[in-house]
Scaffold this active site. Structure first.
Site, short mmCIF file in Angstrom:
data_model
loop_
_atom_site.label_atom_id
_atom_site.label_comp_id
_atom_site.label_asym_id
_atom_site.label_seq_id
_atom_site.Cartn_x
_atom_site.Cartn_y
_atom_site.Cartn_z
N ASN A 87 0.17 5.74 -7.46
CA ASN A 87 0.25 4.80 -6.33
C ASN A 87 -1.03 3.97 -6.25
OD1 ASN A 87 1.02 7.66 -5.88
ND2 ASN A 87 2.27 6.78 -4.26
N PRO A 89 -1.73 1.90 -3.20
CA PRO A 89 -1.31 1.36 -1.89
C PRO A 89 -2.29 0.35 -1.30
CG PRO A 89 -2.03 3.64 -1.67
CD PRO A 89 -2.15 3.30 -3.10
N PHE A 158 7.38 -4.64 -15.24
CA PHE A 158 8.12 -5.69 -14.53
C PHE A 158 9.51 -5.26 -14.10
CE2 PHE A 158 5.00 -7.93 -17.19
CZ PHE A 158 4.37 -8.70 -16.23
N LEU A 159 9.85 -3.98 -14.26
CA LEU A 159 11.22 -3.55 -13.90
C LEU A 159 11.45 -3.72 -12.39
CD1 LEU A 159 11.28 -0.60 -12.24
CD2 LEU A 159 10.68 0.26 -14.46
N ALA A 218 0.54 -12.29 -10.26
CA ALA A 218 1.06 -13.66 -10.21
C ALA A 218 2.58 -13.66 -10.26
CB ALA A 218 0.48 -14.48 -11.36
N CYS A 272 6.45 -3.35 -3.48
CA CYS A 272 5.45 -4.12 -4.23
C CYS A 272 5.15 -5.53 -3.75
CB CYS A 272 5.83 -4.15 -5.70
SG CYS A 272 5.74 -2.50 -6.40
N PHE A 273 6.15 -6.32 -3.39
CA PHE A 273 5.86 -7.74 -3.11
C PHE A 273 4.77 -7.90 -2.05
CE2 PHE A 273 10.19 -9.68 -4.59
CZ PHE A 273 9.75 -9.59 -5.90
N LYS A 275 2.63 -5.69 -0.81
CA LYS A 275 1.38 -5.03 -1.22
C LYS A 275 0.63 -5.88 -2.25
CE LYS A 275 1.92 -1.60 -4.39
NZ LYS A 275 1.21 -1.84 -5.64
N LYS A 335 17.27 -2.45 -0.95
CA LYS A 335 18.28 -3.24 -1.67
C LYS A 335 19.36 -2.30 -2.16
CE LYS A 335 17.06 -4.24 -6.13
NZ LYS A 335 16.25 -4.65 -7.29
N1 LIG Z 1 8.45 0.68 -7.83
C1 LIG Z 1 8.54 -0.35 -8.63
O1 LIG Z 1 9.61 -0.94 -8.78
C2 LIG Z 1 7.35 -0.84 -9.40
C3 LIG Z 1 6.09 -0.34 -9.18
N2 LIG Z 1 5.00 -0.81 -9.88
C4 LIG Z 1 3.66 -0.25 -9.67
O2 LIG Z 1 3.61 1.05 -10.31
C5 LIG Z 1 2.76 1.94 -9.57
C6 LIG Z 1 3.54 3.19 -9.20
O3 LIG Z 1 4.63 2.80 -8.40
P1 LIG Z 1 5.83 3.80 -8.09
O4 LIG Z 1 6.24 4.48 -9.36
O5 LIG Z 1 6.82 3.02 -7.33
O6 LIG Z 1 5.10 4.84 -7.14
P2 LIG Z 1 5.57 6.31 -6.73
O7 LIG Z 1 4.94 6.64 -5.43
O8 LIG Z 1 7.04 6.44 -6.86
O9 LIG Z 1 4.93 7.25 -7.88
C7 LIG Z 1 3.56 7.49 -8.02
C8 LIG Z 1 3.37 8.97 -8.34
O10 LIG Z 1 2.00 9.20 -8.69
C9 LIG Z 1 1.66 10.53 -8.25
N3 LIG Z 1 0.20 10.66 -8.22
C10 LIG Z 1 -0.68 10.05 -7.37
N4 LIG Z 1 -1.94 10.40 -7.70
C11 LIG Z 1 -1.87 11.25 -8.76
C12 LIG Z 1 -2.83 11.94 -9.57
N5 LIG Z 1 -4.14 11.80 -9.33
N6 LIG Z 1 -2.38 12.75 -10.55
C13 LIG Z 1 -1.05 12.88 -10.80
N7 LIG Z 1 -0.10 12.25 -10.09
C14 LIG Z 1 -0.50 11.43 -9.09
C15 LIG Z 1 2.34 10.65 -6.90
O11 LIG Z 1 2.51 12.00 -6.50
C16 LIG Z 1 3.67 9.92 -7.16
O12 LIG Z 1 4.70 10.83 -7.53
C17 LIG Z 1 2.26 1.13 -8.37
O13 LIG Z 1 1.02 0.57 -8.70
C18 LIG Z 1 3.29 0.03 -8.22
O14 LIG Z 1 2.74 -1.13 -7.65
C19 LIG Z 1 5.16 -1.75 -10.85
C20 LIG Z 1 6.40 -2.26 -11.14
C21 LIG Z 1 7.60 -1.84 -10.45
O1 LIG Z 2 6.32 -4.89 -9.03
C1 LIG Z 2 7.38 -4.44 -8.62
O2 LIG Z 2 7.51 -3.44 -7.93
C2 LIG Z 2 8.67 -5.13 -8.90
O3 LIG Z 2 8.98 -5.91 -7.74
C3 LIG Z 2 10.24 -6.57 -7.78
O4 LIG Z 2 11.28 -5.61 -7.93
P1 LIG Z 2 11.88 -4.78 -6.69
O5 LIG Z 2 10.96 -4.88 -5.52
O6 LIG Z 2 12.23 -3.44 -7.21
O7 LIG Z 2 13.27 -5.50 -6.32
P2 LIG Z 2 13.74 -7.05 -6.23
O8 LIG Z 2 15.04 -7.14 -6.88
O9 LIG Z 2 12.69 -7.98 -6.71
O10 LIG Z 2 13.96 -7.24 -4.68
C4 LIG Z 2 12.87 -7.28 -3.77
C5 LIG Z 2 13.34 -7.73 -2.39
O11 LIG Z 2 13.67 -9.10 -2.41
C6 LIG Z 2 14.94 -9.30 -1.85
N1 LIG Z 2 15.56 -10.49 -2.48
C7 LIG Z 2 15.66 -10.58 -3.82
C8 LIG Z 2 16.23 -11.69 -4.41
C9 LIG Z 2 16.68 -12.75 -3.61
O12 LIG Z 2 17.20 -13.79 -4.08
N2 LIG Z 2 16.54 -12.65 -2.26
C10 LIG Z 2 15.98 -11.54 -1.67
O13 LIG Z 2 15.86 -11.49 -0.43
C11 LIG Z 2 15.69 -8.01 -2.13
O14 LIG Z 2 16.77 -7.83 -1.25
C12 LIG Z 2 14.59 -6.99 -1.92
O15 LIG Z 2 14.44 -6.69 -0.55
C13 LIG Z 2 10.29 -7.50 -9.01
O16 LIG Z 2 11.59 -8.10 -9.10
C14 LIG Z 2 9.98 -6.74 -10.28
O17 LIG Z 2 9.93 -7.64 -11.39
C15 LIG Z 2 8.63 -6.04 -10.13
O18 LIG Z 2 8.34 -5.27 -11.28
#
Ligand SMILES: NC(=O)C1=CN([C@@H]2O[C@H](COP(=O)(O)OP(=O)(O)OC[C@H]3O[C@@H](n4cnc5c(N)ncnc54)[C@H](O)[C@@H]3O)[C@@H](O)[C@H]2O)C=CC1
Ligand SMILES: O=C(O)[C@H]1O[C@H](OP(=O)(O)OP(=O)(O)OC[C@H]2O[C@@H](n3ccc(=O)[nH]c3=O)[C@H](O)[C@@H]2O)[C@H](O)[C@@H](O)[C@@H]1O
Length: 420
Positions: A87, A89, A158-159, A218, A272-273, A275, A335
């Site tokens: 995380n 945050p 970027f997922l 970005a 994410c957005f 944050k 979503k």
């Molecule tokens: N959720 C998403 O769709 C996306 C997230 N990211 C980024 O990826 C990162 C992780 O996001 P999520 O997977 O959503 O978070 P998450 O909260 O689901 O997972 C993070 C995990 O890291 C663990 N953790 C924290 N500190 C630790 C340590 N010192 N040792 C071992 N485990 C530890 C936590 O217990 C937790 O299970 C964030 O920086 C987020 O911005 C990037 C792209 C997409």
């Molecule tokens: O860094 C991240 O965590 C990720 O953040 C978003 O992914 P995510 O937040 O999982 O989901 P999105 O599909 O982007 O939706 C985000 C929010 O925007 C809203 N949204 C999306 C699209 C749209 O046209 N309008 C709209 O209101 C969705 O309902 C949702 O609340 C990005 O799409 C990913 O590429 C990125 O990796």
């Protein structure tokens, strides 16, 4: 056999490593976490996150070349490549509170890597971090390095949730940033070789470290900006009789603009957005770029405005009060196709309606009652800390009923909301 260890078994670490294991049968992948319940769930039939297609991928590789463990130190010390996906945050206290990224978990992961490593490592930033984080991480790792060589790479993810497996199987691009030295380039090549098992070479982009770190912030800022732009237009549409879906369809037909990510909504949610834009704003401010910071601040302001506007419209359309009226909320996650409620617009909408004393009946098949009650009583940004550090669930949030059937939710209602 190359060994990969990923620290952090969350929404990114779990699916990403499962796909690497599936596509690279000769690589051993272990995902570690400090959260015992999370790892237990990854090793069970009930995975800790819902993501279409994830079950099948995990079932195919778990126990073969994909492992989940709480023995963090052992697997880190044995790995050649360490992904860090913990995380990051928004800070809640101290310098930059409410904006800057809190790198506590990243820092403690880096210190642990430095403590337990006995061989050279490639350390990959998978978490989204502020630009220049690699410099700080490098300092931590090389301080007392015991002759061990570390190469730090930035490989942001970027997922999107709900389509994670599809996005990982077929990414628009994979981005790898590294040092522009021979050793840095060697490390980039090692990581590129992993992705090259299934990603076409022209989709693997390599850059310097700072470009990769900043590109992630970005990309999220640009995506969120599109939503705030169309949501701002939706307010004008409602005032003038234009239909926002027709406007966005017409605008999106211009190939320079494109049709995706132009759906007007109740406001973007997700972990994410907000944050990442706050983080970008803070970086701009720290660099004395006030105008640039203000520009991006507006994306967040419009998002908050859209959520408030939605609540206000409901209240005003019901004779200016929802006190005692039953309102159904269908869908609570941020979503579809996910159970993730982090920063879901539903929280602000529900809190707004509860503030006017509405009675809520909430239905979401992917979200537990405990999670909903916790979300409705949690402070801003508390949700983005590891689960075991989050505040415990309060006994009750008054006037909220969580139900397991959409029809039951709407029975006797004055209003029904679909929250995404
Ligand atoms: N959720 C998403 O769709 C996306 C997230 N990211 C980024 O990826 C990162 C992780 O996001 P999520 O997977 O959503 O978070 P998450 O909260 O689901 O997972 C993070 C995990 O890291 C663990 N953790 C924290 N500190 C630790 C340590 N010192 N040792 C071992 N485990 C530890 C936590 O217990 C937790 O299970 C964030 O920086 C987020 O911005 C990037 C792209 C997409
Ligand atoms: O860094 C991240 O965590 C990720 O953040 C978003 O992914 P995510 O937040 O999982 O989901 P999105 O599909 O982007 O939706 C985000 C929010 O925007 C809203 N949204 C999306 C699209 C749209 O046209 N309008 C709209 O209101 C969705 O309902 C949702 O609340 C990005 O799409 C990913 O590429 C990125 O990796």
């Amino acid at each position: 056999m190359v060994k990969i260890c990923c620290i952090g078994a969350g929404y990114v670490g779990g699916p990403t490593m499962a796909v690497i294991a599936l596509k690279c049968p000769k690589i051993e992948v272990t995902v570690v976490d400090i959260s015992v319940p999370r790892i237990t769930a990854w090793n069970s039939d009930q995975l800790p996150i819902y993501e279409p297609g994830l079950d099948e991928v995990v079932k195919q590789c778990r126990g073969k070349n994909l492992f989940f463990s709480t023995d963090v130190e052992k697997h880190v010390s044995e790995a050649d490549i360490i992904f860090v996906s913990v995380n990051t945050p928004t800070k809640t206290q101290g310098l930059g509170a409410g904006k800057a990224a809190d790198l506590t978990y990243w820092e403690s992961a880096a210190r642990m890597i430095a403590d337990v490593s006995k061989s050279d490592k490639i350390v990959v930033e998978k978490s989204t971090v502020p630009v220049k984080t690699a410099e700080a991480i490098e300092k931590i790792l090389t301080h007392n390095s015991k002759e061990i060589k570390y190469q730090i790479l930035s490989n942001p993810e970027f997922l999107a949730e709900g389509t994670a497996i599809q996005d990982l199987f077929n990414p628009d691009r994979v981005l790898i940033g590294g040092r522009e030295t021979p050793d840095g380039q060697k490390a980039i090549k090692a990581l590129k070789d992993v992705y090259a098992h299934w990603v076409p070479e022209d989709r693997i982009i390599t850059t310097n470290l700072w470009s990769a770190e900043l590109s992630k912030l970005a990309a999220n800022a640009f995506l969120a900006q599109r939503i705030s732009s169309v949501n701002a237009m939706s307010a004008l549409c409602e005032a003038t009789g234009a239909d926002v879906t027709q406007v966005s369809h017409a605008v999106g037909k211009d190939s320079r603009i494109g049709s995706r990510f132009l759906n007007a909504s109740v406001g973007f949610g997700g972990s994410c957005f907000q944050k990442d834009i706050l983080n970008l704003i803070y970086i701009c401010e720290c660099n004395g770029l006030t105008e640039v910071a203000n520009y991006w601040k507006q994306v967040i302001k419009v998002n908050d405005y859209q959520k408030n506007r939605f609540v206000n419209r409901i209240v005003s359309s019901m004779f200016n009060t929802v006190s005692g009226k039953k309102i159904a909320v269908l869908g609570f996650a941020f979503k579809k196709d996910t159970g993730d409620t982090r920063e879901t617009a539903a929280i602000d909408v529900c809190k707004g309606l509860l503030g006017d004393k509405a009675r809520l009946s909430i239905y979401d098949p992917q979200v537990t009652e405990d999670q909903i009650r916790r979300d409705l009583s949690m402070n801003k940004f508390d949700w983005d800390h590891p689960i075991h550090l989050q505040p415990a669930s309060p006994s009750a949030v008054k006037r909220v009923n969580v139900v397991w059937d959409a029809y039951q939710a709407t029975k006797g209602c004055s209003w029904g909301l679909h929250s995404y």
